[in-house]
Design a protein around this motif. Sequence first.
Motif, short mmCIF file in Angstrom:
data_model
loop_
_atom_site.label_atom_id
_atom_site.label_comp_id
_atom_site.label_asym_id
_atom_site.label_seq_id
_atom_site.Cartn_x
_atom_site.Cartn_y
_atom_site.Cartn_z
N SER A 7 6.87 -1.71 -2.34
CA SER A 7 5.62 -1.19 -1.79
C SER A 7 4.73 -0.75 -2.95
CB SER A 7 5.87 -0.02 -0.85
OG SER A 7 6.51 1.05 -1.53
N GLY A 9 1.69 -2.21 -3.85
CA GLY A 9 0.73 -3.18 -4.36
C GLY A 9 -0.63 -3.00 -3.72
N GLY A 10 -1.59 -3.77 -4.21
CA GLY A 10 -2.94 -3.69 -3.65
C GLY A 10 -3.96 -4.28 -4.58
N LEU A 11 -5.21 -4.01 -4.26
CA LEU A 11 -6.34 -4.48 -5.05
C LEU A 11 -6.85 -3.33 -5.90
CD1 LEU A 11 -8.57 -6.57 -5.70
CD2 LEU A 11 -9.80 -5.71 -3.68
N LEU A 18 -1.62 1.32 -10.78
CA LEU A 18 -0.86 1.25 -9.55
C LEU A 18 0.58 1.66 -9.87
CD1 LEU A 18 -1.92 -2.16 -7.91
CD2 LEU A 18 -2.40 0.13 -7.01
N THR A 121 5.51 -7.57 -3.46
CA THR A 121 4.25 -6.95 -3.08
C THR A 121 3.16 -7.52 -3.99
OG1 THR A 121 3.14 -4.80 -2.74
CG2 THR A 121 4.60 -4.96 -4.64
N GLN A 122 2.00 -7.77 -3.40
CA GLN A 122 0.93 -8.43 -4.13
C GLN A 122 0.11 -7.41 -4.91
OE1 GLN A 122 0.28 -11.68 -4.53
NE2 GLN A 122 -1.54 -11.26 -5.79
N VAL A 123 -0.16 -7.74 -6.16
CA VAL A 123 -1.06 -6.96 -7.00
C VAL A 123 -2.20 -7.86 -7.42
CG1 VAL A 123 -1.30 -5.78 -9.22
CG2 VAL A 123 0.75 -5.43 -7.83
#
Length: 127
Positions: A7, A9-11, A18, A121-123
């Motif tokens: 968990s 991740g994000g923009l 992050l 999780t995408q970063v």
Amino acid sequence: QVQLVESGGGLVQAGGSLRLSCAASGGTFSSYALGWFRQAPGEERENVARTSRSGITRYYADSVKGRFTISRDNAKNTVYLQMNSLKPEDTAHYYCAAKYSDSYYYTVGNPYEYDYWGQGTQVTVSS
């Protein structure tokens, strides 16, 4: 059987930070060496950081050295990746992985050596 769930991740804009978390269940967390990997589209999976079961040994890829920090809390069955000074080239899907180890100091960067993987999780880092 160990389950790993990432968990955090994000923009984020370039220069931002992050903290990724990877929570483990189903095994003896302190028996596993851990790694954080990332994979961008069309690229191979890259080991960016890893730590031994004791946390004493840590390794960082040159591309993230001085910006990323791996840590583990064996009491919480969680490994973290603190990412600072993020760059657009850090954009990728990030995975944590676990490998059973008898050694308190052993780490490995080859993804094929790891026993368990999370879903990732995408970063995404915008310029």
